[in-house]
Design a protein around this motif. Structure first.
Motif, short mmCIF file in Angstrom:
data_model
loop_
_atom_site.label_atom_id
_atom_site.label_comp_id
_atom_site.label_asym_id
_atom_site.label_seq_id
_atom_site.Cartn_x
_atom_site.Cartn_y
_atom_site.Cartn_z
N ASP A 60 0.87 -1.30 0.08
CA ASP A 60 -0.18 0.09 -0.12
C ASP A 60 0.89 1.22 -0.05
OD1 ASP A 60 -1.73 2.15 0.24
OD2 ASP A 60 -2.66 1.34 2.03
N LEU A 61 1.06 2.05 -1.01
CA LEU A 61 1.66 3.07 -1.37
C LEU A 61 1.39 4.19 -0.45
CD1 LEU A 61 2.22 2.64 -4.97
CD2 LEU A 61 4.41 2.81 -3.47
N ALA A 62 0.15 4.14 -0.04
CA ALA A 62 -0.30 5.51 1.05
C ALA A 62 -0.13 5.23 2.46
CB ALA A 62 -1.69 5.47 0.86
N SER A 63 1.33 4.30 2.69
CA SER A 63 1.82 3.87 3.96
C SER A 63 3.05 3.63 3.87
CB SER A 63 0.87 3.03 4.76
OG SER A 63 1.77 2.34 5.68
N PHE A 64 3.71 4.71 4.50
CA PHE A 64 5.37 4.32 4.73
C PHE A 64 5.65 3.00 5.10
CE2 PHE A 64 5.77 9.23 4.61
CZ PHE A 64 5.65 9.18 3.27
N ASP A 65 4.88 2.55 6.22
CA ASP A 65 5.34 1.41 6.94
C ASP A 65 4.97 0.21 5.87
OD1 ASP A 65 5.86 2.10 9.32
OD2 ASP A 65 3.90 1.78 10.21
N ASN A 87 4.24 2.38 -11.41
CA ASN A 87 3.23 2.59 -12.19
C ASN A 87 1.75 2.93 -11.33
OD1 ASN A 87 1.25 1.80 -14.42
ND2 ASN A 87 0.44 0.46 -12.82
N ALA A 88 1.81 2.86 -10.08
CA ALA A 88 0.23 2.89 -9.38
C ALA A 88 -0.24 4.26 -9.36
CB ALA A 88 0.19 2.30 -8.16
N ALA A 89 -1.15 4.64 -9.27
CA ALA A 89 -1.67 6.11 -9.09
C ALA A 89 -3.14 6.12 -8.48
CB ALA A 89 -1.08 7.00 -10.28
N VAL A 90 -3.27 7.29 -7.99
CA VAL A 90 -4.56 7.60 -7.70
C VAL A 90 -4.97 8.98 -8.22
CG1 VAL A 90 -5.19 6.46 -5.77
CG2 VAL A 90 -4.01 8.59 -5.51
N TYR A 91 -6.22 9.35 -8.70
CA TYR A 91 -6.45 10.62 -9.35
C TYR A 91 -7.86 10.98 -8.78
CZ TYR A 91 -8.07 13.29 -13.47
OH TYR A 91 -8.34 14.34 -14.39
N GLN A 92 -8.00 11.94 -8.08
CA GLN A 92 -9.19 12.59 -7.36
C GLN A 92 -9.60 13.85 -8.13
OE1 GLN A 92 -7.58 12.40 -3.49
NE2 GLN A 92 -9.23 10.76 -3.27
N PRO A 93 -10.27 13.66 -9.40
CA PRO A 93 -10.74 15.04 -10.11
C PRO A 93 -11.76 15.93 -9.59
CG PRO A 93 -11.12 13.39 -11.63
CD PRO A 93 -10.51 12.78 -10.41
N THR A 94 -12.69 14.97 -8.90
CA THR A 94 -13.88 15.51 -8.44
C THR A 94 -13.92 15.66 -6.84
OG1 THR A 94 -14.94 13.53 -8.54
CG2 THR A 94 -15.31 14.75 -10.37
N GLY A 110 1.09 11.96 -1.83
CA GLY A 110 1.45 10.89 -1.09
C GLY A 110 1.79 9.68 -1.57
N THR A 111 0.97 9.01 -2.50
CA THR A 111 0.84 7.80 -3.11
C THR A 111 1.59 7.88 -4.35
OG1 THR A 111 -1.60 7.57 -2.45
CG2 THR A 111 -0.65 5.90 -4.13
N ASN A 112 1.37 8.83 -5.30
CA ASN A 112 2.16 8.77 -6.59
C ASN A 112 3.42 9.04 -6.49
OD1 ASN A 112 -0.95 8.58 -6.89
ND2 ASN A 112 -1.01 10.11 -8.46
N HIS A 113 3.76 9.96 -5.81
CA HIS A 113 5.24 10.37 -5.70
C HIS A 113 5.83 10.02 -4.11
CE1 HIS A 113 8.67 12.71 -5.32
NE2 HIS A 113 8.32 13.29 -4.34
N LEU A 114 5.34 10.33 -3.17
CA LEU A 114 6.29 9.95 -2.01
C LEU A 114 6.53 8.35 -1.62
CD1 LEU A 114 5.10 13.07 0.18
CD2 LEU A 114 7.49 12.62 -0.64
N TYR A 190 -2.90 15.64 -8.58
CA TYR A 190 -2.48 14.43 -9.57
C TYR A 190 -1.32 14.99 -10.63
CZ TYR A 190 -2.35 11.29 -13.42
OH TYR A 190 -2.03 10.26 -14.22
N LYS A 191 -1.56 16.13 -11.20
CA LYS A 191 -0.52 16.81 -12.10
C LYS A 191 0.65 16.91 -11.40
CE LYS A 191 -4.31 18.38 -15.50
NZ LYS A 191 -4.55 19.41 -16.37
N ASP A 192 0.54 17.80 -10.34
CA ASP A 192 1.77 18.05 -9.79
C ASP A 192 2.66 16.84 -9.41
OD1 ASP A 192 0.97 20.40 -9.64
OD2 ASP A 192 0.35 20.77 -7.63
N SER A 193 1.81 15.65 -9.00
CA SER A 193 2.40 14.45 -8.53
C SER A 193 3.21 13.62 -9.78
CB SER A 193 1.51 13.39 -7.80
OG SER A 193 0.60 12.73 -8.95
#
Ligand code: NDP
Length: 315
Positions: A60-65, A87-94, A110-114, A190-193
């Protein structure tokens, strides 16, 4: 021997199609690094990927642990690491409000980059140790890095500004949830990530290519308008986006075709140049694309790297 490749987010879309394309060659064992174990197993099965060509491992990329645990599990498996695909990514345009990772960081960056930054830093040593002839670290980018296209100029445009939000940890408490310090905007986050992804690839190249011989690459696979990436978009958008991309912008690619493209960046002998952002033309031939000014800014790349090191606990 077979090559071992880790692909994050291999349970759907581009990641799954790439897993399939590589598994079919019989030359690769794919570690499908996924947050939903059952979904990944089912996806592999329904794509017809044979058992001996893949292993699902929880990430789970959304957790450093979770990232650290994944790395420990992978090391324990005793497999060499030849190629890593972020490759994984989340996108929350709305999304009207930000959501957060387990560590309290805005979810898209947090997910896509960090998450990927920590993962690739922790796995670099394993790649160094591998005796595979062509070792590669690939970070999937996006069109938002090319300002030479229409889609790369659609607002809200990516902009990292002076990175005050990132430096503050993107926590929404004592810092903004946006890298540039602005008000939350899911599409922009998302674009920033993705800009961070492309800057990170280039910074890896500058810091490690000569010393390690590893090829660092990014790519824009084309507009894969049918993947789960658009799952949070409004229904009308999801209905019209694929035909719009097919007939108007002509940037549409099928999931199968995009998987073949990423598989080329993983294993094709002609794509070994490091520091490159690959794209494909209308005849599906690969070429070295130009990145936008921000996505190729050397000092921004160093700054993203240094701030990210602190956030993930490596500095
Ligand atoms: P999908 O939504 O189909 O795939 C994204 C994958 O990421 C899923 O497997 C998802 O897992 C996984 N994922 C999300 N969050 C996490 C997490 N916290 N930990 C682990 N895995 C996670 O989208 P795409 O296939 O379209 O996207 C793949 C890549 O392609 C992304 O980097 C995207 O930016 C890029 N891209 C896509 C384009 C397109 O047009 N679709 C265009 C340009 C780039 P789960 O299955 O559990 O939800």
């Amino acid at each position: 021997r077979k090559g071992t490749v880790i692909i994050t987010g291999a349970s759907s879309g581009l990641g799954l199609a790439t897993t399939k394309a590589l598994a079919e060659t019989g030359k690769w064992h794919v570690i499908m690094a996924c947050r939903d174990f059952l979904k990944a197993e089912r996806a592999a099965k329904s794509a017809g990927i044979s058992k001996e060509n893949y292993t699902v491992m929880h990430l789970d990329l959304a957790s450093f642990d979770s990232v650290r645990q994944f790395v420990a599990n992978f090391k324990q498996s005793g497999r060499p690491l030849d190629v890593l695909v972020c490759n994984a990514a989340v996108y929350q345009p709305t999304a009207r409000e930000p959501t957060f990772t387990a560590d309290g960081i805005e979810l898209s960056v947090g997910t896509n980059h960090l998450g990927h930054f920590l993962l690739s830093r922790l796995l670099l040593d394993d790649m160094k140790k591998s005796d595979y002839p062509s070792k590669r670290l690939i970070i999937v980018g996006s069109i938002t890095g090319n300002t030479n296209t229409l889609a790369g100029n659609v607002p809200p445009k990516a902009n990292l500004g002076d990175m005050r939000g990132l430096a503050g940890g993107l926590n929404g408490l004592n810092s903004s949830t946006m890298i540039d310090g602005g008000k939350f905007d899911g599409a922009k986050a998302y674009k920033d990530s993705k800009i961070c992804n492309m800057l990170t690839m280039q910074e890896f190249h500058r810091r490690y290519h000569e010393e390690t011989g590893i090829t660092f690459a990014s790519l824009y696979p084309g507009c894969i308008a049918t993947t789960g990436l658009f799952r949070e978009h409004i229904p009308l958008f999801r209905l019209l986006f694929p035909p719009f991309q097919k007939f108007i912008t002509k940037g549409y690619v099928s999931e199968d075709e995009s998987g073949k493209r990423l598989a080329q960046v993983v294993s094709d002998r002609s794509l070994t140049k490091s520091g490159v952002y690959w794209s494909w033309n209308k005849d599906s031939a690969s070429f070295e694309n130009q990145l936008s000014e921000e996505a190729s800014d050397v000092s921004k790349a160093r700054k993203v790297w240094e701030i990210s090191e602190k956030i993930v606990g490596l500095a």
